[in-house]
Design a protein around this motif. Structure first.
Motif, PDB file in Angstrom:
ATOM      1  N   LEU A 189       0.825  -1.202   0.000  1.00 45.27           N
ATOM      2  CA  LEU A 189       0.000   0.000   0.000  1.00 45.27           C
ATOM      3  C   LEU A 189       0.867   1.263   0.000  1.00 45.27           C
ATOM      4  N   TYR A 190       1.957   1.244   0.750  1.00 42.07           N
ATOM      5  CA  TYR A 190       2.864   2.397   0.774  1.00 42.07           C
ATOM      6  C   TYR A 190       3.395   2.677  -0.629  1.00 42.07           C
ATOM      7  N   GLN A 191       3.758   1.623  -1.340  1.00 44.77           N
ATOM      8  CA  GLN A 191       4.398   1.794  -2.641  1.00 44.77           C
ATOM      9  C   GLN A 191       3.446   2.299  -3.727  1.00 44.77           C
ATOM     10  N   TYR A 192       2.169   2.324  -3.430  1.00 50.97           N
ATOM     11  CA  TYR A 192       1.207   2.811  -4.411  1.00 50.97           C
ATOM     12  C   TYR A 192       1.452   4.273  -4.761  1.00 50.97           C
ATOM     13  N   TRP A 193       1.602   5.124  -3.763  1.00 50.83           N
ATOM     14  CA  TRP A 193       1.649   6.570  -3.997  1.00 50.83           C
ATOM     15  C   TRP A 193       2.932   7.045  -4.680  1.00 50.83           C
ATOM     16  N   ILE A 194       3.964   6.216  -4.692  1.00 48.75           N
ATOM     17  CA  ILE A 194       5.230   6.643  -5.290  1.00 48.75           C
ATOM     18  C   ILE A 194       5.254   6.458  -6.806  1.00 48.75           C
ATOM     19  N   HIS A 195       4.185   5.887  -7.357  1.00 44.27           N
ATOM     20  CA  HIS A 195       4.102   5.725  -8.810  1.00 44.27           C
ATOM     21  C   HIS A 195       3.434   6.950  -9.440  1.00 44.27           C
ATOM     22  N   THR A 196       4.141   8.055  -9.435  1.00 40.52           N
ATOM     23  CA  THR A 196       3.582   9.279 -10.025  1.00 40.52           C
ATOM     24  C   THR A 196       4.695  10.230 -10.444  1.00 40.52           C
ATOM     25  N   GLU A 197       4.397  11.046 -11.449  1.00 43.92           N
ATOM     26  CA  GLU A 197       5.317  12.095 -11.870  1.00 43.92           C
ATOM     27  C   GLU A 197       4.858  13.456 -11.365  1.00 43.92           C
ATOM     28  N   ASP A 254      19.122   0.315  -0.300  1.00 45.09           N
ATOM     29  CA  ASP A 254      19.850   0.545  -1.558  1.00 45.09           C
ATOM     30  C   ASP A 254      21.156   1.281  -1.305  1.00 45.09           C
ATOM     31  N   LYS A 255      21.128   2.211  -0.361  1.00 43.70           N
ATOM     32  CA  LYS A 255      22.342   2.967  -0.043  1.00 43.70           C
ATOM     33  C   LYS A 255      23.358   2.093   0.669  1.00 43.70           C
ATOM     34  N   ILE A 256      22.896   1.180   1.487  1.00 37.71           N
ATOM     35  CA  ILE A 256      23.799   0.281   2.216  1.00 37.71           C
ATOM     36  C   ILE A 256      24.424  -0.745   1.284  1.00 37.71           C
ATOM     37  N   PHE A 257      23.620  -1.296   0.375  1.00 37.22           N
ATOM     38  CA  PHE A 257      24.080  -2.402  -0.465  1.00 37.22           C
ATOM     39  C   PHE A 257      24.481  -1.984  -1.880  1.00 37.22           C
ATOM     40  N   GLY A 258      24.630  -0.688  -2.107  1.00 30.44           N
ATOM     41  CA  GLY A 258      25.221  -0.201  -3.350  1.00 30.44           C
ATOM     42  C   GLY A 258      24.346  -0.239  -4.577  1.00 30.44           C
ATOM     43  N   THR A 259      23.025  -0.195  -4.411  1.00 28.16           N
ATOM     44  CA  THR A 259      22.142  -0.197  -5.579  1.00 28.16           C
ATOM     45  C   THR A 259      21.349   1.105  -5.707  1.00 28.16           C
ATOM     46  N   PHE A 260      21.795   2.139  -5.010  1.00 28.61           N
ATOM     47  CA  PHE A 260      21.074   3.419  -5.076  1.00 28.61           C
ATOM     48  C   PHE A 260      21.556   4.266  -6.244  1.00 28.61           C
ATOM     49  N   HIS A 293      12.817   8.404  -6.341  1.00 30.28           N
ATOM     50  CA  HIS A 293      13.629   7.189  -6.266  1.00 30.28           C
ATOM     51  C   HIS A 293      13.019   6.069  -7.111  1.00 30.28           C
ATOM     52  N   HIS A 294      11.694   5.958  -7.064  1.00 25.43           N
ATOM     53  CA  HIS A 294      11.062   4.831  -7.756  1.00 25.43           C
ATOM     54  C   HIS A 294      10.943   5.068  -9.253  1.00 25.43           C
ATOM     55  N   ARG A 295      10.920   6.315  -9.685  1.00 27.99           N
ATOM     56  CA  ARG A 295      10.959   6.589 -11.129  1.00 27.99           C
ATOM     57  C   ARG A 295      12.245   6.028 -11.716  1.00 27.99           C
ATOM     58  N   VAL A 296      13.324   6.164 -10.963  1.00 28.00           N
ATOM     59  CA  VAL A 296      14.607   5.596 -11.386  1.00 28.00           C
ATOM     60  C   VAL A 296      14.473   4.096 -11.572  1.00 28.00           C
ATOM     61  N   HIS A 297      13.816   3.450 -10.624  1.00 27.90           N
ATOM     62  CA  HIS A 297      13.682   1.990 -10.674  1.00 27.90           C
ATOM     63  C   HIS A 297      12.925   1.527 -11.914  1.00 27.90           C
ATOM     64  N   HIS A 298      11.964   2.312 -12.374  1.00 33.53           N
ATOM     65  CA  HIS A 298      11.150   1.926 -13.526  1.00 33.53           C
ATOM     66  C   HIS A 298      11.757   2.369 -14.857  1.00 33.53           C
ATOM     67  N   ALA A 299      12.900   3.023 -14.812  1.00 32.32           N
ATOM     68  CA  ALA A 299      13.488   3.584 -16.031  1.00 32.32           C
ATOM     69  C   ALA A 299      14.415   2.603 -16.736  1.00 32.32           C
ATOM     70  N   THR A 300      14.577   2.803 -18.036  1.00 34.19           N
ATOM     71  CA  THR A 300      15.481   1.976 -18.833  1.00 34.19           C
ATOM     72  C   THR A 300      16.762   2.714 -19.203  1.00 34.19           C
ATOM     73  N   ASP A 355      18.199  -1.647 -12.860  1.00 40.07           N
ATOM     74  CA  ASP A 355      18.379  -2.464 -11.646  1.00 40.07           C
ATOM     75  C   ASP A 355      18.862  -1.642 -10.465  1.00 40.07           C
ATOM     76  N   ARG A 356      18.263  -0.507 -10.265  1.00 43.67           N
ATOM     77  CA  ARG A 356      18.599   0.345  -9.132  1.00 43.67           C
ATOM     78  C   ARG A 356      17.339   0.674  -8.329  1.00 43.67           C
ATOM     79  N   ASN A 357      17.558   1.065  -7.067  1.00 43.18           N
ATOM     80  CA  ASN A 357      16.490   1.514  -6.170  1.00 43.18           C
ATOM     81  C   ASN A 357      15.387   0.457  -5.995  1.00 43.18           C
ATOM     82  N   HIS A 358      15.766  -0.653  -5.381  1.00 43.98           N
ATOM     83  CA  HIS A 358      14.838  -1.768  -5.160  1.00 43.98           C
ATOM     84  C   HIS A 358      14.014  -1.612  -3.888  1.00 43.98           C
ATOM     85  N   ALA A 359      14.108  -0.483  -3.240  1.00 42.83           N
ATOM     86  CA  ALA A 359      13.471  -0.282  -1.944  1.00 42.83           C
ATOM     87  C   ALA A 359      11.964  -0.496  -1.970  1.00 42.83           C
TER      88      ALA A 359
END
Length: 294
Positions: A163-171, A213-219, A189-196, A202-206
């Motif tokens: 449910l939290y992740q719903y609202w982050i899908h917007t421009e 992502d910042k801890i494990f180097g995928t940010f 952050h999540h726009r990055v994840h959906h980008a090509t 393969d970034r921002n898997h939060a």
């Protein structure tokens, strides 16, 4: 107090999903953003409804498996406020690795690719969910049950994360306050994840917290405008094709490739784009090429 199961939380949220999608569409027209298309949004909504319908069955199966495994738990963690706080972070940590592996293993990508198949990015995109993932991705959450979190607690927290992740899908939302961007997953952050874009692959898997992502180097911060979709887009609005096309391609590679059985099986576990003869193009290859051109 009776705690509702995960499917009930999602069902309660459906009217909210519909209303907010309509509101975003109206606002999008007013600010003249080209991120809504009727066929695309309609397909996303159908995929979401299919996910909910299938979930009526799979959530029951998952809860049964969780309850059986719960008998062999190491500890008994109570339904206390501090346990919910710990579970908030523990479940999000598990989600991060589930999400990351979904991009690094084709077996899990076969179901997750559905969510990335839209070339648009709006609230309806959040509803574009897998029809197959719930049958097997729940295995990532089994350690939480073994540790001692009650199955209902885990499933409720899984639902809260979704449910939290719903609202982050917007421009429409460009940036949140700096302190929020530093800790939580946000639209940026999540726009990055959906980008090509190569640097964004393969970034921002939060899920909720971007800290993993910042801890494990995928940010990767959002800099240039994201280009949404897949490296090789499906280009269809047919929900059936979207749900199963990657399964078809993966199984075709497994059974039709002229190579050893061992290498054929690797098609399940290697990243999307991997080929046994070395002709495949991986996201790391595209990123490396982009780095050279900088």
């Amino acid at each position: 107090m009776t705690i509702p199961e995960m499917p009930e939380l999602i069902h309660y949220a459906i009217p909210f999903f519909v209303i907010t999608v309509i509101i975003e569409a109206i606002l999008t027209v007013k600010v003249k953003l080209d991120n809504y298309e009727f066929k695309d949004a309609y397909t996303s909504i159908l995929m979401g409804l299919g996910n909910v319908f299938i979930g009526l069955f799979t959530k029951g199966v998952i809860l049964t498996i969780f309850l059986l495994l719960y008998k062999y738990r190491f500890f008994t963690i109570p339904f206390s406020w501090w346990a919910w706080v710990i579970l908030l972070f523990a479940e999000d940590f598990v989600y991060y690795w589930n999400h990351r592996i979904a991009h690094e293993s084709r077996l899990f990508w076969a179901s997750h690719v559905v969510h990335h198949s839209s070339q648009k990015y709006n609230l309806s995109t959040a509803l574009r969910q897998t029809w197959t993932g719930s049958f097997y991705t729940f295995i990532f959450w089994l350690p939480l049950i073994i540790i001692g979190f009650h199955p209902v607690m885990v499933m409720v927290q899984m639902s809260i994360s979704l449910l939290y992740q719903y609202w982050i899908h917007t421009e429409l939302i460009q940036k949140m306050p700096n302190w929020f961007e530093a800790i939580f997953n946000t639209p940026s952050h999540h726009r990055v994840h959906h980008a090509t874009n190569p640097q964004y692959l393969d970034r921002n898997h939060a899920g909720i917290f971007i800290i993993w992502d910042k801890i494990f180097g995928t940010f990767e911060p959002e800099v240039e405008k994201p280009i949404y979709g897949l490296v090789k887009n499906i280009n269809t609005y047919n929900p059936i094709k979207i749900a199963f096309i990657e399964w078809y391609h993966m199984l075709s590679d497994v059974f039709k490739s002229k190579t050893s059985v061992r290498k054929r099986l690797l098609y399940f576990f290697k990243p999307p784009g991997w080929k046994h003869d070395g002709t495949g193009i991986l996201s790391d290859d595209l990123r490396a090429e982009w780095e050279k051109k900088k």
